[in-house]
Write a protein that holds these residues in place. Structure first.
Motif, short mmCIF file in Angstrom:
data_model
loop_
_atom_site.label_atom_id
_atom_site.label_comp_id
_atom_site.label_asym_id
_atom_site.label_seq_id
_atom_site.Cartn_x
_atom_site.Cartn_y
_atom_site.Cartn_z
N ASN A 489 0.84 -1.20 0.00
CA ASN A 489 0.00 0.00 0.00
C ASN A 489 0.87 1.26 0.00
O ASN A 489 0.58 2.23 -0.71
N ALA A 490 1.95 1.22 0.80
CA ALA A 490 2.85 2.38 0.87
C ALA A 490 3.49 2.62 -0.50
O ALA A 490 3.58 3.77 -0.96
N ALA A 493 1.14 4.19 -2.80
CA ALA A 493 0.89 5.60 -2.48
C ALA A 493 2.01 6.50 -2.97
O ALA A 493 1.79 7.70 -3.17
N ASP A 521 5.51 5.98 5.16
CA ASP A 521 5.83 6.35 3.77
C ASP A 521 5.76 7.87 3.64
O ASP A 521 5.38 8.56 4.58
N PHE A 539 -13.38 -0.70 0.91
CA PHE A 539 -13.02 0.71 0.69
C PHE A 539 -11.70 0.73 -0.08
O PHE A 539 -10.70 0.18 0.36
N THR A 540 -11.74 1.32 -1.25
CA THR A 540 -10.51 1.40 -2.05
C THR A 540 -10.54 2.67 -2.90
O THR A 540 -11.62 3.15 -3.26
N THR A 541 -9.36 3.19 -3.16
CA THR A 541 -9.28 4.35 -4.06
C THR A 541 -8.54 3.99 -5.34
O THR A 541 -8.27 4.85 -6.16
N LYS A 542 -8.25 2.67 -5.44
CA LYS A 542 -7.48 2.24 -6.62
C LYS A 542 -8.42 1.62 -7.64
O LYS A 542 -9.35 0.90 -7.26
N LEU A 546 -9.21 -4.04 -4.31
CA LEU A 546 -10.31 -4.86 -3.74
C LEU A 546 -10.84 -4.24 -2.44
O LEU A 546 -11.96 -4.49 -2.04
N GLY A 547 -10.01 -3.49 -1.77
CA GLY A 547 -10.42 -2.91 -0.48
C GLY A 547 -10.50 -3.95 0.62
O GLY A 547 -11.26 -3.79 1.58
N GLY A 549 -7.40 -5.60 1.83
CA GLY A 549 -6.09 -5.74 2.48
C GLY A 549 -6.13 -5.25 3.93
O GLY A 549 -5.79 -6.00 4.86
N PRO A 551 -8.76 -4.43 6.04
CA PRO A 551 -9.64 -5.17 6.96
C PRO A 551 -9.03 -6.51 7.38
O PRO A 551 -9.15 -6.90 8.54
N PHE A 577 1.27 3.84 9.11
CA PHE A 577 0.41 2.74 9.56
C PHE A 577 1.11 2.03 10.71
O PHE A 577 2.28 1.67 10.58
P1 ADP Z 1 -6.70 -1.91 -1.74
O1 ADP Z 1 -5.22 -1.78 -1.63
O2 ADP Z 1 -7.16 -3.08 -2.53
O3 ADP Z 1 -7.37 -0.64 -2.15
P2 ADP Z 1 -6.60 -1.88 1.11
O4 ADP Z 1 -7.61 -2.27 2.11
O5 ADP Z 1 -5.27 -2.42 1.26
O6 ADP Z 1 -7.23 -2.23 -0.29
O7 ADP Z 1 -6.51 -0.29 1.10
C1 ADP Z 1 -7.68 0.48 1.08
C2 ADP Z 1 -7.39 1.90 0.70
O8 ADP Z 1 -6.66 2.54 1.72
C3 ADP Z 1 -6.54 2.09 -0.50
O9 ADP Z 1 -7.33 2.00 -1.68
C4 ADP Z 1 -5.97 3.45 -0.29
O10 ADP Z 1 -6.90 4.44 -0.70
C5 ADP Z 1 -5.88 3.57 1.20
N1 ADP Z 1 -4.46 3.38 1.64
C6 ADP Z 1 -3.95 2.27 2.15
N2 ADP Z 1 -2.66 2.48 2.50
C7 ADP Z 1 -2.34 3.77 2.17
C8 ADP Z 1 -1.17 4.59 2.28
N3 ADP Z 1 0.00 4.11 2.78
N4 ADP Z 1 -1.25 5.86 1.87
C9 ADP Z 1 -2.41 6.35 1.38
N5 ADP Z 1 -3.55 5.63 1.25
C10 ADP Z 1 -3.53 4.35 1.66
#
Ligand code: ADP
Length: 588
Positions: A489-490, A493, A521, A539-542, A546-547, A549, A551, A577
């Motif tokens: 995730n880092a 980002a 990060d 919840f995901t912004t990508k 999948l949102g 990881g 949870p 984190f």
């Molecule tokens: P995914 O990676 O599939 O989106 P995660 O549950 O791992 O699912 O993450 C959910 C959301 O949390 C990401 O889509 C992102 O928006 C946010 N996120 C997670 N880690 C970071 C980070 N290090 N910096 C910024 N946003 C983060």
């Protein structure tokens, strides 16, 4: 008392004359000295003989035993006796009262009582209860007004006259002797019938002020000193054998008798108070209450036995019911525990399934780079192999070149094999365990896995500040997955940022009794509105996210008794984190 009218008397006499004649024996309880029977009752005999001329009424005097024998032997038709003896004979032979003596001084139903006297200078004797351990004089054990009436009151004040006194001295009649014994100090107190002290005082034999009445009470119908409640006067009774016509005639005649020597007869009084006295003292008809035979006990305690039986039955019913309920509840509990175990097993299974999928998803996301990574050693291997072939064809192949090429091929093959090995290890299905785990080691393993799969992996610095005696009890593979998710995730980002912002830091330190891990990060960070939803599933912004990881990481950390949280970096861009787990202290 009121005098009956002339006409009423005449009517009674007329009726009586029709009654069949004969000799009628009246048995009188005569205790010597107290009441001179013949002289006392002579007006009654005279009156009856006159009122019922067809009969010859005769007075026979008896002591207690003699009167009993006379009644038993049917030698008496009528009985005049004191209330105590009457109740005893009533119970034994069924004699039945037809009238109660009515004297001028008292009410027929409240005529007899006792007075308990002590010397006035005996200042400590004030109530009957004070008689415990004292010497007391009375007439006789069976004397009604001379003992029993007072014995009942003593019992009411907690004194058993038979056992709690120092001495109970029965001095017989006349009662004057008792008063004199008290006066001389031979006894501490004496029981006499009420009004006797007043009579003696009026004759100048004693001075009332020399005496004190114990537990004194007053009765409006009796102008004498009194220590007890009052009982009905003497009754006249018929036996079971007495001719009912005669009984009726005598009863009517007596009720009609004009007052003579201050004496007349009234309707029969209620002798229940006398019964109560006998029952409380457990004597006479109630002597059986003293017997300690099973029957006596049963007769005496039957209400208690009945109660006990009811309680026992209730208890058995209650016990059986409780036992039944306990069994039912135990069965329910067993079922619900089994259901819970089943549900837990299912949850565990699906969690393991999810973790596995999540691991595969991490791999999937990295697979593009993985292909590239594996391609590199394979290309190198191919290049060396082709070089060896070419040099062999051109005849320039030397032993040294073969050795060099073989070494390179072997090293690259090992590198590729290592990558494949780690991926297989990571992707395999497994069961959760708990063992002492080295946090820095797990972080390092995760870092190598990531760096091994990426062509241009950012720098990941691990700062291990954990003291040697503090470790965690954990499932190493699950923690590795947490690290992989946080690192990935880092990296996501900070992917499009300049290389100096791509570096990551992992800090491992002790915070009180916990081990804290921070993955820091310098990436794009997250705006405040999104922050609360970070750990929500899906919840995901990508675009391809999948949102799941975070949870899953949270579930894993919480299952280890820990906490996972995220916060923006204080003075720099990016996120931090963190998770913390209880510290497992190792012996120093
Ligand atoms: P995914 O990676 O599939 O989106 P995660 O549950 O791992 O699912 O993450 C959910 C959301 O949390 C990401 O889509 C992102 O928006 C946010 N996120 C997670 N880690 C970071 C980070 N290090 N910096 C910024 N946003 C983060």
């Amino acid at each position: 008392m009121k005098k009956p009218s002339f006409y009423f008397v005449a009517l009674v006499l007329l009726m009586a004359s029709r009654v069949f004649g004969g000799e009628v024996a009246i048995g009188v309880f005569a205790f010597q000295g107290e009441r001179a029977a013949a002289s006392d009752w002579s007006p009654v005999i005279r009156y009856l003989n006159q009122a019922l001329p067809a009969h010859q009424f005769r007075l026979d005097q008896y002591d207690a035993a003699g009167l009993r024998l006379a009644i038993a032997g049917h030698r008496v038709d009528l009985v005049i006796t004191n209330p105590g003896y009457y109740v005893t004979m009533e119970a034994e032979f069924g004699i039945s009262r037809i009238a109660t003596l009515d004297t001028q001084e008292s009410h027929p139903a409240r005529a007899l009582g006792s007075v308990v006297l002590a010397r006035a200078d005996q200042t400590k004797l004030r109530v009957l209860a004070d008689l415990a351990g004292k010497r007391v004089a009375a007439v006789a054990p069976e004397a009604f007004g001379g003992y029993l009436v007072a014995a009942r009151e003593m019992l009411g004040q907690g004194i058993d006259a038979e056992s709690d006194l120092k001495e109970i001295r029965f001095v017989g009649l006349p009662m004057n002797r008792i008063v004199e014994a008290v006066q001389r100090g031979e006894v501490d107190a004496g029981i006499v019938r009420t009004c006797l002290p007043e009579q003696m005082a009026s004759l100048g034999k004693i001075r009332l002020e020399d005496f004190r009445v114990l537990s004194g009470r007053q009765d409006p119908d009796l102008p004498c000193a009194l220590s007890t409640r009052l009982y009905p006067n003497w009754p006249i009774a018929v036996t079971r054998q007495t001719d009912p016509v005669l009984a009726k005639a005598v009863a009517m005649a007596l009720l009609a008798m004009p007052e003579s020597d201050g004496m007349s007869w009234s309707v029969p009084a209620d002798y229940q108070p006398v019964h109560d006295l006998f029952r409380e003292l457990r004597i006479g008809p109630y002597a059986y209450l003293r017997e300690i035979t099973p029957e006596g006990l049963a007769r005496r305690f039957w209400p208690w036995l009945l109660g006990l039986l009811a309680v026992l039955t209730g208890w058995i019913v209650h016990t059986v019911r409780v036992e039944h309920q306990v069994q039912r509840r135990t069965a329910e509990l067993r079922d619900s525990l089994a259901a819970r175990d089943q549900a837990e097993a299912k949850t565990r299974e699906s969690q393991e399934q999810m973790e596995h999928l999540s691991r595969l998803s991490v791999l999937g996301e990295l697979s593009g780079n993985l292909a590239h990574e594996l391609n590199q050693p394979l290309t190198t291997i191919g290049t060396y192999a082709r070089t060896v072939l070419r040099r062999q064809e051109s005849g320039t192949l030397t032993a040294q070149a073969i050795t060099e090429a073989s070494n390179e091929i072997a090293r690259e093959a090992e590198r590729a094999g290592g990558i494949v090995q780690r991926i297989r290890h990571f992707a395999r299905k497994r069961i959760a365990t708990r063992e002492v785990a080295d946090m820095a080691g797990i972080a390092e393993e995760a870092r190598r896995l990531i760096v091994g799969m990426l062509a241009r992996a950012p720098e990941v610095v691990i700062e291990d500040r954990l003291p040697g005696n503090c470790q965690v009890l954990a499932d190493g593979a699950q923690l590795q997955q947490v690290f992989l998710n946080l690192i990935k995730n880092a990296m996501d980002a900070n992917r499009d940022l300049p290389s100096e912002r791509q570096n990551l830091r992992i800090v491992i330190e002790r915070q009180d009794s916990r081990v804290a891990v921070h993955v820091i990060d310098q990436g794009v960070g997250l705006d405040a509105a999104q922050l609360p939803h970070l750990f929500e599933p899906f919840f995901t912004t990508k675009p391809d996210g999948l949102g799941l990881g975070l949870p899953i990481c949270k579930t894993i950390i919480e299952a280890h008794g820990g906490r996972l949280w995220a916060e923006p970096n204080q003075d720099a861009p990016g996120m931090r984190f963190s998770f913390s787990l209880p510290c497992h202290e190792l012996p120093a």
